[in-house]
Enzyme design. Structure first.
Site, PDB file in Angstrom:
ATOM      1  N   GLU A  90       0.828  -1.217   0.000  1.00  0.00           N
ATOM      2  CA  GLU A  90       0.000   0.000   0.000  1.00  0.00           C
ATOM      3  C   GLU A  90       0.851   1.252   0.000  1.00  0.00           C
ATOM      4  O   GLU A  90       1.906   1.291   0.638  1.00  0.00           O
ATOM      5  CB  GLU A  90      -0.786   0.069   1.309  1.00  0.00           C
ATOM      6  CG  GLU A  90      -1.961  -0.822   1.390  1.00  0.00           C
ATOM      7  CD  GLU A  90      -2.661  -0.649   2.743  1.00  0.00           C
ATOM      8  OE1 GLU A  90      -3.245  -1.634   3.187  1.00  0.00           O
ATOM      9  OE2 GLU A  90      -2.598   0.436   3.338  1.00  0.00           O
ATOM     10  N   CYS A 103       3.077   8.373   1.782  1.00  0.00           N
ATOM     11  CA  CYS A 103       3.481   7.422   2.817  1.00  0.00           C
ATOM     12  C   CYS A 103       3.875   6.120   2.124  1.00  0.00           C
ATOM     13  O   CYS A 103       3.045   5.519   1.430  1.00  0.00           O
ATOM     14  CB  CYS A 103       2.313   7.205   3.779  1.00  0.00           C
ATOM     15  SG  CYS A 103       2.636   5.970   5.028  1.00  0.00           S
ATOM     16  N   CYS A 110       5.486  -7.522   8.422  1.00  0.00           N
ATOM     17  CA  CYS A 110       6.390  -6.896   9.400  1.00  0.00           C
ATOM     18  C   CYS A 110       6.580  -7.859  10.556  1.00  0.00           C
ATOM     19  O   CYS A 110       5.609  -8.382  11.097  1.00  0.00           O
ATOM     20  CB  CYS A 110       5.796  -5.578   9.891  1.00  0.00           C
ATOM     21  SG  CYS A 110       6.833  -4.749  11.114  1.00  0.00           S
ATOM     22  N   CYS A 114       3.420  -5.548  16.274  1.00  0.00           N
ATOM     23  CA  CYS A 114       2.714  -4.764  17.307  1.00  0.00           C
ATOM     24  C   CYS A 114       1.242  -5.188  17.317  1.00  0.00           C
ATOM     25  O   CYS A 114       0.650  -5.397  16.255  1.00  0.00           O
ATOM     26  CB  CYS A 114       2.823  -3.269  17.015  1.00  0.00           C
ATOM     27  SG  CYS A 114       4.530  -2.736  16.868  1.00  0.00           S
ATOM     28  N   CYS A 117      -1.564  -3.217  15.207  1.00  0.00           N
ATOM     29  CA  CYS A 117      -1.286  -2.812  13.822  1.00  0.00           C
ATOM     30  C   CYS A 117      -1.664  -3.904  12.819  1.00  0.00           C
ATOM     31  O   CYS A 117      -1.239  -5.055  12.967  1.00  0.00           O
ATOM     32  CB  CYS A 117       0.197  -2.473  13.703  1.00  0.00           C
ATOM     33  SG  CYS A 117       0.714  -2.095  12.028  1.00  0.00           S
ATOM     34  N   CYS A 338      -3.137   1.860   8.444  1.00  0.00           N
ATOM     35  CA  CYS A 338      -2.068   1.281   7.637  1.00  0.00           C
ATOM     36  C   CYS A 338      -2.203  -0.236   7.542  1.00  0.00           C
ATOM     37  O   CYS A 338      -2.398  -0.916   8.537  1.00  0.00           O
ATOM     38  CB  CYS A 338      -0.747   1.635   8.290  1.00  0.00           C
ATOM     39  SG  CYS A 338       0.581   0.672   7.685  1.00  0.00           S
TER      40      CYS A 338
HETATM   41  C1  LIG Z   1       2.673   1.378  10.277  1.00  0.00           C
HETATM   42  S1  LIG Z   1       3.979   2.061  11.178  1.00  0.00           S
HETATM   43  C2  LIG Z   1       5.349   1.922  10.047  1.00  0.00           C
HETATM   44  C3  LIG Z   1       6.633   2.487  10.590  1.00  0.00           C
HETATM   45  C4  LIG Z   1       7.282   1.723  11.727  1.00  0.00           C
HETATM   46  N1  LIG Z   1       7.173   0.325  11.578  1.00  0.00           N
HETATM   47  C5  LIG Z   1       6.744   2.166  13.059  1.00  0.00           C
HETATM   48  O1  LIG Z   1       6.129   1.356  13.745  1.00  0.00           O
HETATM   49  O2  LIG Z   1       7.005   3.325  13.419  1.00  0.00           O
HETATM   50  C6  LIG Z   1       3.668   3.819  11.152  1.00  0.00           C
HETATM   51  C7  LIG Z   1       2.873   4.333  12.335  1.00  0.00           C
HETATM   52  O3  LIG Z   1       1.518   3.875  12.244  1.00  0.00           O
HETATM   53  C8  LIG Z   1       1.092   3.539  13.545  1.00  0.00           C
HETATM   54  N2  LIG Z   1      -0.068   2.651  13.472  1.00  0.00           N
HETATM   55  C9  LIG Z   1      -0.118   1.340  13.233  1.00  0.00           C
HETATM   56  N3  LIG Z   1      -1.381   0.881  13.269  1.00  0.00           N
HETATM   57  C10 LIG Z   1      -2.166   1.945  13.543  1.00  0.00           C
HETATM   58  C11 LIG Z   1      -3.569   2.123  13.712  1.00  0.00           C
HETATM   59  N4  LIG Z   1      -4.396   1.122  13.597  1.00  0.00           N
HETATM   60  N5  LIG Z   1      -4.024   3.366  13.998  1.00  0.00           N
HETATM   61  C12 LIG Z   1      -3.183   4.419  14.094  1.00  0.00           C
HETATM   62  N6  LIG Z   1      -1.855   4.312  13.941  1.00  0.00           N
HETATM   63  C13 LIG Z   1      -1.342   3.092  13.671  1.00  0.00           C
HETATM   64  C14 LIG Z   1       2.337   2.893  14.109  1.00  0.00           C
HETATM   65  O4  LIG Z   1       2.312   2.731  15.476  1.00  0.00           O
HETATM   66  C15 LIG Z   1       3.398   3.870  13.670  1.00  0.00           C
HETATM   67  O5  LIG Z   1       3.507   4.925  14.590  1.00  0.00           O
HETATM   68  S1  SF4 Z   2       3.490  -0.506  13.951  1.00  0.00           S
HETATM   69 FE1  SF4 Z   2       3.072  -2.069  12.433  1.00  0.00          FE
HETATM   70  S2  SF4 Z   2       4.532  -1.657  10.830  1.00  0.00           S
HETATM   71 FE2  SF4 Z   2       5.283  -0.544  12.617  1.00  0.00          FE
HETATM   72  S3  SF4 Z   2       6.639  -1.994  13.611  1.00  0.00           S
HETATM   73 FE3  SF4 Z   2       4.656  -2.311  14.537  1.00  0.00          FE
HETATM   74  S4  SF4 Z   2       3.778  -3.992  13.345  1.00  0.00           S
HETATM   75 FE4  SF4 Z   2       5.464  -3.180  12.155  1.00  0.00          FE
END
Ligand SMILES: C[S@@+](CC[C@H](N)C(=O)[O-])C[C@H]1O[C@@H](n2cnc3c(N)ncnc32)[C@H](O)[C@@H]1O
Ligand code: SF4
Length: 377
Positions: A90, A103, A110, A114, A117, A338
């Site tokens: 995406e 973005c 990944c 987390c 996510c 995301c």
């Molecule tokens: C998808 S991550 C990618 C970059 C990196 N992996 C990180 O965790 O910072 C980018 C940001 O999106 C946040 N994020 C993930 N899932 C989310 C959600 N459902 N709602 C809002 N923010 C989210 C993450 O915590 C991170 O701060």
């Molecule tokens: S927030 Fe999502 S993309 Fe970023 S490190 Fe955690 S699992 Fe990976």
């Protein structure tokens, strides 16, 4: 076969020299790619066939095939691309008062996993190559050239699917290519890389000598809460993460952004806010907090904090002089979280023809309800 976008300026020059050609040909090709935004080798009209032929035999142009384009009411546009190995990624285009940002995704899946996510649900299949990351920007720049001539991608956030510091070298090459002043020339200060907190890579990044912004996904002010939602915290607990961040600040003298998702009942109490103040107190002038209303996803039961709790949290930070903003949302009427567009698409593909279970129906209606609340709030 690699994409032409995988090559840095130096790589392209080395390739020309290896072909027995002059250096300036590499500059010409660079201009076609990043100033003229051409979409094929044939469009490079001042490059002789004897160069174009081996180029097209050794490199593909764009490695992306568009699968879905979704446009929200606020013009936020999500692209779902298919790669040569059928993996889906995406990319999101967003409009702001200060310009247009993209973005980008850096990995397929990944491994950080987390809990909140959607991207972390699928373990990493592979890292994206440099060219696959650059191609996301170039695809969108060409999309803009076609639909809104004169509009340029002005900002980049490396915040799509994947952990950029787990694909370190390819991401660094990507940054050098988009930042190159003879090409797209997107200013380093207009680029932000977000990490979940890989402490050793933060230290390495500090020594790269580039002015790109660093964002750290903090999401909790203590180890207990952070480890419960981010297992990376068990490897690099807050003390170790902050030691790396202090080192980064000392070397670069740059401000760090902390991302903090507001999740109902998990990390959003006044006590959490006070702990966050205490954690950031020694770096008040060199830090910035982005409070992000959680974007509900189908695959878990986390819910967004209430507007009231977000406001209270924000007030505590502001009263204690923590630089802070509640992040404006983009594209709430499309699959904005995301990794959601891809996970929805892949689920639909898997489930084609299979009736939904009661649990799936319950989850979907729960998500629809939450989205409605989000759009109305
Ligand atoms: C998808 S991550 C990618 C970059 C990196 N992996 C990180 O965790 O910072 C980018 C940001 O999106 C946040 N994020 C993930 N899932 C989310 C959600 N459902 N709602 C809002 N923010 C989210 C993450 O915590 C991170 O701060
Ligand atoms: S927030 Fe999502 S993309 Fe970023 S490190 Fe955690 S699992 Fe990976």
């Amino acid at each position: 076969m690699k994409s032409i976008y995988s090559l840095t300026q130096e790589d392209l020059k080395d390739w020309m020299i290896a072909q027995g050609e002059k250096n300036y040909r590499a500059d010409q090709i660079w201009q076609w790619l990043y100033r003229q935004h051409v979409g094929s080798f044939e469009e490079m009209t001042n490059i002789p066939k004897k160069i174009l032929q081996p180029l097209s035999e050794n490199f593909v142009f764009s490695p992306l095939k568009t699968e879905i384009v979704q446009r929200a009411q606020d013009k936020t546009t999500k692209f779902l691309f298919e790669l040569h190995d059928h993996a889906m990624i995406e990319t999101v285009l967003m409009y702001h008062h200060y310009g247009v940002s993209v973005c980008v995704t850096t990995q397929i899946g990944c491994n950080i996993g987390c809990k909140f996510c959607a991207s972390g649900l699928i373990p990493k299949v592979r890292d994206l190559e440099t060219g696959e990351i650059v191609a996301q920007i170039m695809f969108i720049q060409r999309y803009l050239d076609q639909h809104e001539p004169g509009t340029k991608v002005s900002h980049i956030v490396v915040m799509g699917i994947g952990e950029p510091f787990d694909n370190y070298e390819n991401v660094m090459n990507f940054l050098r290519i988009v930042n190159s002043d003879k090409g797209l020339a997107i200013g380093a200060r207009h680029i932000t890389v977000s990490t979940s907190g890989l402490a050793p890579k933060i230290r390495q990044f500090a020594r790269e000598g580039i002015q790109v912004n660093l964002a750290v996904s903090l999401h909790a002010p203590n180890n207990e809460t952070r480890s419960s939602i981010m297992k990376i915290n068990r490897e690099y607990p807050i003390e170790e993460l902050f030691a790396a961040i202090y080192e980064y600040i000392e070397i670069t003298n740059r401000r760090v952004t902390f991302e903090y998702i507001m999740i109902d009942g998990v990390n959003d109490t006044p006590q959490h806010a006070k702990e966050l103040v205490a954690l950031l107190k020694p770096m008040l002038k060199l830090s910035y907090v982005n409070l992000i209303p959680y974007n509900p996803v189908l695959e878990n039961s986390f819910e967004r904090s209430s507007a009231e709790n977000i406001a209270k949290f924000f007030d505590i930070l502001m009263k204690n002089k923590v630089n802070c903003v509640v992040r404006k949302e983009h594209g709430t009427d499309i699959e904005a979280a995301c990794g959601q567009l891809r996970s929805q698409y892949e689920r639909k593909k898997r489930e084609k023809g299979r009736p939904r279970t009661k649990e799936e129906i319950r989850q979907a209606s729960n998500l629809r309800r939450q989205r409605k609340q989000v759009q109305q709030s």
